[in-house]
Design an enzyme around this catalytic site. Sequence first.
Site, PDB file in Angstrom:
ATOM      1  N   SER A 189       0.730  -1.256   0.030  1.00 46.96           N
ATOM      2  CA  SER A 189      -0.109   0.155   0.076  1.00 46.96           C
ATOM      3  C   SER A 189       0.778   1.431   0.003  1.00 46.96           C
ATOM      4  O   SER A 189       2.190   1.286   0.572  1.00 46.96           O
ATOM      5  CB  SER A 189      -0.885   0.048   1.126  1.00 46.96           C
ATOM      6  OG  SER A 189      -1.715  -1.004   1.337  1.00 46.96           O
TER       7      SER A 189
HETATM    8  N1  SAH Z   1       0.360  -5.176   4.319  1.00 44.28           N
HETATM    9  C1  SAH Z   1       1.237  -5.555   3.022  1.00 44.28           C
HETATM   10  C2  SAH Z   1       0.050  -5.711   1.991  1.00 44.28           C
HETATM   11  C3  SAH Z   1       0.262  -6.783   1.049  1.00 44.28           C
HETATM   12  S1  SAH Z   1      -0.915  -6.560  -0.289  1.00 44.28           S
HETATM   13  C4  SAH Z   1       2.345  -4.868   2.923  1.00 44.28           C
HETATM   14  O1  SAH Z   1       2.899  -4.048   3.661  1.00 44.28           O
HETATM   15  O2  SAH Z   1       3.086  -5.326   1.931  1.00 44.28           O
HETATM   16  C5  SAH Z   1      -2.210  -7.761   0.694  1.00 44.28           C
HETATM   17  C6  SAH Z   1      -1.688  -9.165   0.994  1.00 44.28           C
HETATM   18  O3  SAH Z   1      -2.924  -9.862   1.325  1.00 44.28           O
HETATM   19  C7  SAH Z   1      -1.077 -10.087  -0.387  1.00 44.28           C
HETATM   20  O4  SAH Z   1       0.005 -10.183   0.234  1.00 44.28           O
HETATM   21  C8  SAH Z   1      -2.201 -11.006  -0.548  1.00 44.28           C
HETATM   22  O5  SAH Z   1      -1.585 -12.249  -1.156  1.00 44.28           O
HETATM   23  C9  SAH Z   1      -2.659 -11.436   0.989  1.00 44.28           C
HETATM   24  N2  SAH Z   1      -3.958 -12.049   1.142  1.00 44.28           N
HETATM   25  C10 SAH Z   1      -5.084 -11.789   0.246  1.00 44.28           C
HETATM   26  N3  SAH Z   1      -6.249 -12.677   0.626  1.00 44.28           N
HETATM   27  C11 SAH Z   1      -5.519 -13.143   1.849  1.00 44.28           C
HETATM   28  C12 SAH Z   1      -6.058 -14.320   2.813  1.00 44.28           C
HETATM   29  N4  SAH Z   1      -7.406 -14.521   2.498  1.00 44.28           N
HETATM   30  N5  SAH Z   1      -5.338 -14.542   3.830  1.00 44.28           N
HETATM   31  C13 SAH Z   1      -4.127 -13.964   4.090  1.00 44.28           C
HETATM   32  N6  SAH Z   1      -3.615 -13.168   3.056  1.00 44.28           N
HETATM   33  C14 SAH Z   1      -4.210 -12.537   2.207  1.00 44.28           C
END
Ligand code: SAH
Length: 216
Positions: A64
Amino acid sequence: MIDTALHQGRRRKMVKGLAAKDTYNERVIGAMSVVPRHAFVSAGLDSMAYEEKPLAIACGQTISQPSTVALQSHLLGDIRGKKVLEIGTGCGYQTAVLLQMGADVYTIERHKELCTVANGNLKRCGYGNAHLFLGDGHKGLPQFAPFDSIIVTCCANGIPQALTSQLAVGGRMALPVERGKGVQMMVLVTRISESEYRQEDIGLCSFVPMLEGVVK
Ligand code: SAH
C-alpha cells in the site's frame, strides 16, 4: 540492510508529507520515520520506495502507498504493548510499522513465497519478533485470540465473522470492504461489548482482493 543518506532523505520527505496532513498520531509518524521502507520493496523499485504510490511486490500483490499504511495504523489506536492481528503480510512493511509502534504482531499471509520474503525482510531489518503464519486470514488465529486490534490489508467481500469474534471487547479492526461495482470502503469496527459492534465508514480505498485458501 543498507540505509544510505539518500534513503534517509527520501524517508524524511515522505514523513514530512504525512505529518503535514495532521491526521495520523505521533506514534505512526514516529514509526514510519524509522522503518526502512526501501528494504521491503523489490530491489528495482528502491528509488520509488518513499513515493506516495502503491508498489508491486511478488505474487502479483502490492504494498500500500504510505498514506494508506499511516491511516490504518492510526485507526488501530494506541497499540503499545497490545496484541495485533494482521491479515495480508505481503512484504512485511506494515508488520514492521506495527512492531515499531510497540505492538506484538501476529500476521497471516496466503502465499508461501511472500511469507518467505516477509520473513527475510523483517529479520534483516531487526524485526525478528513478528509471529508469521501461512494460512487463510478469513479464519484468523483462534488459538491466539482475543486480539486488541485487527488490521486487514486486502479487501474482503464482507466483514469476516471469524475476525470480529476474535476482537477483544474495546478492540478495533480496520479493514477495506467491497461495496459492489469495484467500490471499496475503509471500515473501522469497534467491539463495544460481547455482543455489540460499532461500524464506521472512513473513506474510499483500493486494495488487492482477500482470497480463499493458501498458495504453496
Ligand atoms: N501489508 C502488506 C500489503 C500486502 S497486499 C504490505 O505491507 O506489504 C495484501 C496481501 O494480502 C497480499 O500479499 C495477499 O496475498 C494477501 N492476502 C489476500 N487474501 C488473503 C487471505 N485470505 N489470507 C491472508 N492473506 C491474504
